[in-house]
Write a protein that holds these residues in place. Structure first.
Motif, short mmCIF file in Angstrom:
data_model
loop_
_atom_site.label_atom_id
_atom_site.label_comp_id
_atom_site.label_asym_id
_atom_site.label_seq_id
_atom_site.Cartn_x
_atom_site.Cartn_y
_atom_site.Cartn_z
N GLY A 36 0.74 -0.93 0.26
CA GLY A 36 -0.12 0.08 -0.62
C GLY A 36 0.95 1.30 0.50
N PHE A 37 2.12 1.07 1.23
CA PHE A 37 2.78 2.39 0.99
C PHE A 37 3.83 2.89 0.01
N ASP A 69 2.62 -12.50 -2.38
CA ASP A 69 2.50 -11.02 -3.04
C ASP A 69 2.02 -11.48 -3.79
N THR A 132 9.34 -3.94 5.30
CA THR A 132 9.05 -3.20 6.28
C THR A 132 10.64 -3.39 7.03
N ASP A 190 11.75 2.61 4.06
CA ASP A 190 11.31 2.35 5.50
C ASP A 190 11.52 2.91 6.17
N ASN A 191 10.57 2.79 7.39
CA ASN A 191 10.88 3.70 8.12
C ASN A 191 11.60 2.77 9.77
N THR A 233 -1.19 5.42 5.20
CA THR A 233 -1.56 4.62 3.90
C THR A 233 -2.17 3.13 4.93
P1 NAD Z 1 2.05 -3.68 2.75
O1 NAD Z 1 2.52 -4.84 3.75
O2 NAD Z 1 1.33 -3.02 1.94
O3 NAD Z 1 3.27 -4.23 2.11
C1 NAD Z 1 4.39 -4.47 2.30
C2 NAD Z 1 5.67 -5.17 1.35
O4 NAD Z 1 6.61 -5.66 1.78
C3 NAD Z 1 4.74 -6.15 1.26
O5 NAD Z 1 5.39 -6.52 -0.83
C4 NAD Z 1 5.74 -7.39 1.09
O6 NAD Z 1 6.09 -8.69 0.46
C5 NAD Z 1 7.00 -7.16 1.29
N1 NAD Z 1 7.39 -7.84 3.07
C6 NAD Z 1 7.67 -7.81 3.71
N2 NAD Z 1 8.59 -8.17 4.94
C7 NAD Z 1 9.59 -8.06 3.21
C8 NAD Z 1 10.90 -9.31 4.35
N3 NAD Z 1 11.35 -9.82 5.08
N4 NAD Z 1 11.55 -9.01 2.51
C9 NAD Z 1 11.23 -8.85 1.40
N5 NAD Z 1 10.10 -7.86 1.36
C10 NAD Z 1 9.32 -8.36 2.21
O7 NAD Z 1 2.97 -2.71 3.82
P2 NAD Z 1 2.99 -0.96 3.92
O8 NAD Z 1 1.66 -0.12 4.23
O9 NAD Z 1 2.72 -1.21 1.96
O10 NAD Z 1 4.16 -0.39 4.33
C11 NAD Z 1 5.46 -1.49 4.57
C12 NAD Z 1 6.77 -0.84 4.88
O11 NAD Z 1 6.16 1.17 4.27
C13 NAD Z 1 6.27 -0.43 6.34
O12 NAD Z 1 6.77 -1.26 7.37
C14 NAD Z 1 6.84 1.11 6.38
O13 NAD Z 1 8.41 0.72 7.27
C15 NAD Z 1 6.79 1.82 5.33
N6 NAD Z 1 6.00 3.13 5.54
C16 NAD Z 1 4.48 2.26 5.48
C17 NAD Z 1 3.22 3.64 5.69
C18 NAD Z 1 2.05 2.99 6.37
O14 NAD Z 1 1.34 4.44 6.51
N7 NAD Z 1 1.44 1.93 5.18
C19 NAD Z 1 4.22 4.94 6.28
C20 NAD Z 1 5.01 5.37 6.22
C21 NAD Z 1 6.47 3.90 5.73
#
Ligand code: NAD
Length: 490
Positions: A36-37, A69, A132, A190-191, A233
């Motif tokens: 999503g992010f 995925d 993540t 990533d955060n 997000t």
């Molecule tokens: P999401 O669950 O929609 O997507 C996460 C993605 O990361 C997926 O494609 C997953 O397969 C992949 N992934 C997870 N672990 C993995 C690993 N060990 N190796 C390779 N790929 C891996 O989550 P999201 O909302 O897109 O958030 C992802 C990251 O973005 C967060 O963890 C954070 O660091 C950052 N972020 C998110 C937000 C938010 O509001 N959602 C805001 C700021 C930053």
């Protein structure tokens, strides 16, 4: 994407389609971890540039590495990578836009070699990551890359077909090096505190497992800019899919919804070039650290402050929790406790930033779930809050609210709420955490803290354990609301 006339009952909203020709956009960015992010943030910024007639060599190829995925492949492929991004304003207003910057998507387990060659292709000049916090595979306390993780051990073997982000990125870099193609820039979004520096450390450590000389080269020759990214997000729900269909007439397998706020502060270190992101509202700076400390410590930890105490108080959404005056007061007090650990942040009024945060948390349309904020805490609190606690203690400051946040996690991790209903603790360490949390009721109230990998030596620090035990005892005796009243002096 199939667009149909919108439901008569709800007036048709307008969807902005990509006004640019997507044919001929080259792939300059490979993004690992399209969730999503990424689709609400980085892909939007590139879409914005494409709309301006810029960045046509910076199209994005999404890549999924994890088995889960496959669902993103099955959503994006039939839609040519197009998807709908809905911005939800606090007053109920909606804006929808179809984003066209993801021009290709590869699911790595289908064809690892195709992913490696895409990464090694000279057109690929940036490899970006949202994998993540857990994806970086480092020990929370020592910060060292975990060389014992089985998937890492397997990927480091000569000739291994990779499965991890480390295996893919490092093999692709090694191929480029052997072919005389300059390395791509690795851009972590990533955060993770010091996300670029951390990425450099873990990718170089993995490369050194293959060959120490390759490790040194990755460390020295590859750019890893730091960044701070911000846009709430939430996870897409079926209700969001229905909203996109009914209000905007778009049949989208996996739309994205997000709040209006968007922030991206990026260290300008791109030896192989970059898109002109400054034209899409991105701040390019020499030093990201003050911005990211501000964001991790004020936004992300405040989410933690709302999450467990909110859940135990009976709320399920962030906006419900922050509408509770006690929780809102507690979050503000926590922010005041955290503020002395921040550095001056050029161009940001911290008072205004904090007030905006409380407003953002209160956006009911975003419907961010406390369940999302309560998940994977062992990757969050130890990385975001424990270092802050140490800094406060070093400087002789109080840690009452920080300790209460940790105590609220310890109480939540018992896996049963105040009404005796089960709590689903979602954490890669769930089994261990729940067992330890339960034993804190049996004569060892500090049991939860007795994990040096998560908390270092905080358990031996009375200036922390004092307020921690006060909060935990109060949570046990009187519950979350009464504890909040004590903490806030209400
Ligand atoms: P999401 O669950 O929609 O997507 C996460 C993605 O990361 C997926 O494609 C997953 O397969 C992949 N992934 C997870 N672990 C993995 C690993 N060990 N190796 C390779 N790929 C891996 O989550 P999201 O909302 O897109 O958030 C992802 C990251 O973005 C967060 O963890 C954070 O660091 C950052 N972020 C998110 C937000 C938010 O509001 N959602 C805001 C700021 C930053």
């Amino acid at each position: 994407l199939a667009t149909t006339p919108a439901d008569d009952a709800a007036p048709a909203g307008t969807v902005e389609l990509p006004p640019y020709d997507r044919a001929g956009i080259r792939t300059g960015i490979v993004h690992l971890g399209v969730g999503g992010f990424h689709r609400a943030h980085q892909a939007l910024a590139v879409d914005e540039l494409l709309r301006r007639g810029e960045a046509r060599e910076w199209g994005i190829c999404g890549v999924g590495l994890m088995s889960g995925d496959a669902a993103m492949r099955d959503a994006l492929r039939p839609q040519d990578g197009l998807y709908t991004l809905v911005t939800k304003h606090a007053d109920g207003g909606l804006e929808a836009r179809v984003v066209g910057s993801i021009v290709d998507y590869l699911f790595a387990p289908d064809d690892p070699e195709a992913v490696l060659e895409r990464l090694a292709h000279p057109d690929t000049r940036i490899v970006s990551l949202t994998i993540t916090e857990g994806g970086y595979n480092f020990d929370q306390v020592t910060g060292e890359f975990d060389v014992t993780a089985p998937a890492v051990v397997a990927d480091a073997r000569p000739g291994a077909v990779p499965t991890t982000v480390f295996g893919y990125v490092v093999e692709a870099l090694a191929r480029r090096r052997a072919r005389g193609v300059p390395p791509f820039t690795v851009m972590s979004c990533d955060n993770v505190q010091g996300n670029g520096a951390k990425a450099r450390a873990v990718f170089a450590a993995f490369a050194a497992l293959r060959d120490p000389e390759l490790g040194a080269w990755v460390h020295n020759a590859v750019a890893f800019p730091n960044s701070m990214v911000d846009r709430i997000t939430p996870v897409t729900t079926d209700a969001d899919r229905a909203l996109v269909r009914d209000r905007f007439g778009v049949e989208d397998r996996w739309p994205v919804v997000a709040e209006p706020f968007f922030q991206w502060v990026l260290e300008d270190d791109f030896p192989q070039g970059r898109p002109p992101l400054e034209h899409a509202g991105v701040q390019l700076v020499a030093d990201v650290e003050p911005y990211e400390l501000m964001k991790l410590r004020l936004l992300n930890v405040s989410h933690q402050a709302l999450a467990y105490l909110g859940w135990l108080s009976g709320y399920r959404y962030a906006h419900e929790a922050v509408a509770d005056p006690l929780l809102a007061r507690f979050v503000r007090d926590y922010m005041d406790e955290a503020t002395p650990t921040l550095r001056p942040v050029p161009g940001v009024d911290l008072g205004e930033y904090k007030a905006t945060l409380v407003e953002r948390f209160g956006n009911p349309e975003v419907a961010d779930t406390l369940a999302r904020l309560c998940a994977e805490t062992s990757d969050r609190i130890p990385k975001w809050l424990v270092p802050l606690v140490r800094e406060r203690l070093r400087a002789g400051g109080g840690v009452t609210r920080s300790a209460a946040i940790v105590a609220s996690w310890a109480r939540y991790a018992e896996g049963t709420d105040e009404q005796g209903e089960p709590i689903a603790v979602v954490d890669r360490l769930a089994d261990v955490l729940v067992a330890r949390a339960r034993s804190q009721r049996d004569g060892d109230p500090l049991a939860f803290l007795r994990d040096p990998a998560l908390f270092g030596d905080l358990v031996d620090e009375p200036r922390f354990t004092g307020p921690y035990l006060d909060a935990l005892g109060s949570l046990h005796r009187s519950g979350a609301q009464a504890t909040l009243r004590t903490l806030t002096g209400a």
